[in-house]
Scaffold this active site. Sequence first.
Site, PDB file in Angstrom:
ATOM      1  N   ASP A  10      21.708  32.050  37.168  1.00  0.00           N
ATOM      2  CA  ASP A  10      22.243  31.373  38.344  1.00  0.00           C
ATOM      3  C   ASP A  10      22.347  32.293  39.563  1.00  0.00           C
ATOM      4  OD1 ASP A  10      24.270  32.837  37.040  1.00  0.00           O
ATOM      5  OD2 ASP A  10      25.826  31.696  38.081  1.00  0.00           O
ATOM      6  N   ASP A 330     -14.925   0.534 -14.208  1.00  0.00           N
ATOM      7  CA  ASP A 330     -14.033  -0.556 -13.826  1.00  0.00           C
ATOM      8  C   ASP A 330     -13.197  -0.961 -15.039  1.00  0.00           C
ATOM      9  OD1 ASP A 330     -13.141  -3.374 -13.156  1.00  0.00           O
ATOM     10  OD2 ASP A 330     -14.191  -2.862 -11.310  1.00  0.00           O
ATOM     11  N   ASN A 338      -1.606  -6.474 -14.753  1.00  0.00           N
ATOM     12  CA  ASN A 338      -0.639  -6.662 -13.661  1.00  0.00           C
ATOM     13  C   ASN A 338       0.147  -7.961 -13.822  1.00  0.00           C
ATOM     14  OD1 ASN A 338      -0.979  -4.308 -12.137  1.00  0.00           O
ATOM     15  ND2 ASN A 338      -2.754  -5.141 -11.060  1.00  0.00           N
ATOM     16  N   ASP A 347       0.180   0.508 -12.463  1.00  0.00           N
ATOM     17  CA  ASP A 347       0.106   1.871 -11.919  1.00  0.00           C
ATOM     18  C   ASP A 347       0.107   2.908 -13.035  1.00  0.00           C
ATOM     19  OD1 ASP A 347       0.094   0.797  -9.398  1.00  0.00           O
ATOM     20  OD2 ASP A 347       2.186   1.270  -8.938  1.00  0.00           O
ATOM     21  N   GLU A 373      -8.942  -0.865  -9.365  1.00  0.00           N
ATOM     22  CA  GLU A 373      -9.112  -0.230 -10.674  1.00  0.00           C
ATOM     23  C   GLU A 373     -10.496   0.385 -10.840  1.00  0.00           C
ATOM     24  OE1 GLU A 373     -10.110  -4.658 -11.218  1.00  0.00           O
ATOM     25  OE2 GLU A 373      -8.871  -3.385  -9.946  1.00  0.00           O
TER      26      GLU A 373
END
Length: 458
Positions: A10, A330, A338, A347, A373
């Site tokens: 300052d 696959d 699911n 999962d 998948e």
Amino acid sequence: MSARVLVVDDIPANVKLLEAKLGAEYFDVITATNGIDALAICERGEADIVLLDVMMPGMNGFEVCRRLKHSATTAHIPVVIVTALDQPSDRLKGLDAGADDFLTKPIDDTALFARVRSLVRLKSVTDELRQRALASRQLGIADPLAAAAAETGLNGRVLLIEDRPLIAERLTQALSAFHSIETETDAQAALARAAEGDFEIVLVSLDLQNYDGLRLCSQLRSLERTRNLSVLLLGEAEDKSRVLRGLEIGAHDFLVRPIDRNELLARARTLVRRKRFAERLRDSVQSSMEMAVMDQLTGLHNRRYLDSRLSALFDESALRARALSLLVLDVDRFKVVNDSWGHDAGDEVLREFADRIRACTRGIDLVARMGGEEIVVVLPDTALEAARAVAERIRERVEGEAFQIQRGQRAITVTVSIGVASRRAGDAGPVEMMKRADEAVYRAKAAGRNRVIVASAA
């Protein structure tokens, strides 16, 4: 190295003096006369380093420093408190507020420039990491800057290199209250320990009897395994030129004897905090890079990585006239899993499915989740028949043992259909090979599932 230096004071005469000195050294100087303006400038990212006066109206320098260091946006900006206060308690107060250094007026120009250049170099190391870490927010990673700013700097792992037993004992006693400290008297042995250990700070005495402390500092900064360690030099008052030279070499901080215990602890804490800040940014960058190419559910590579890497493997195979094969896998009736057991069970199946595929492939093979998948395995240097053998091995591994779901409460049978294709001489790119493998999977499904179908080689 030039930088944008924010001078906060300052008193206009003080500002003009520092502005002239720093400008003569080709630094870009900006100024503020109060704490509020200084905080705003730093928030906008306009300063590389702050030279901060303590005695200011409204908000003193200690409070400005504290706010800067507790903000995720500004915690990385080095702060040097510049003041006429010269008592140890004042110095400690500044360091406790998070200041990176504390210079007493009248300022020694050489020390000022050395300290500014040193801190600017350290900041430049973290700036790019900061920018990359900021991008990780978009990937869902917790805010790395907020976590880094909250670091306490305690419980650091410290290596002290000092060959005078009494001095080493006093320093150890001072530091051991808040840190884990080990001592080494031999410089070469210390270098090896620093490279092999998990230290965060190395304290180097400049008064080693049989080795140049500055050379040791240089070696620590040049070796790949130790260059990220924080180095704190310990020297005598008359060693000023060597201490400043150490900053140029790459030391992060220094203390001159007699060493005040509280200042030692404060500087050690600052160095630990700064190092952990950089480590958190590096970890964040690494995590964001992994998230960009990895599938988070299975730990396999993702579609993005597969697309780029497969093209490179295809081109290399064509250039070198080497075999390249590809499997498309696959999971059979995955929708039933699911629908019957829930998506959490699905999962669990996919994670175990990925693990079984990894167990049947090599380190050089590319294994990636295409989506859902479906998983793709790319086999470099592998002809069609060998690829079929790999596919059959995977199929047997999947079918051979039930999959645990619901955290081991149930077990279900899972099978897989696999299509196999190899690169043909007439293929323009990997798309044709992938299409043949996809068609082979469809034929495997139509033929009753749980089988391997090989696309024609011609």
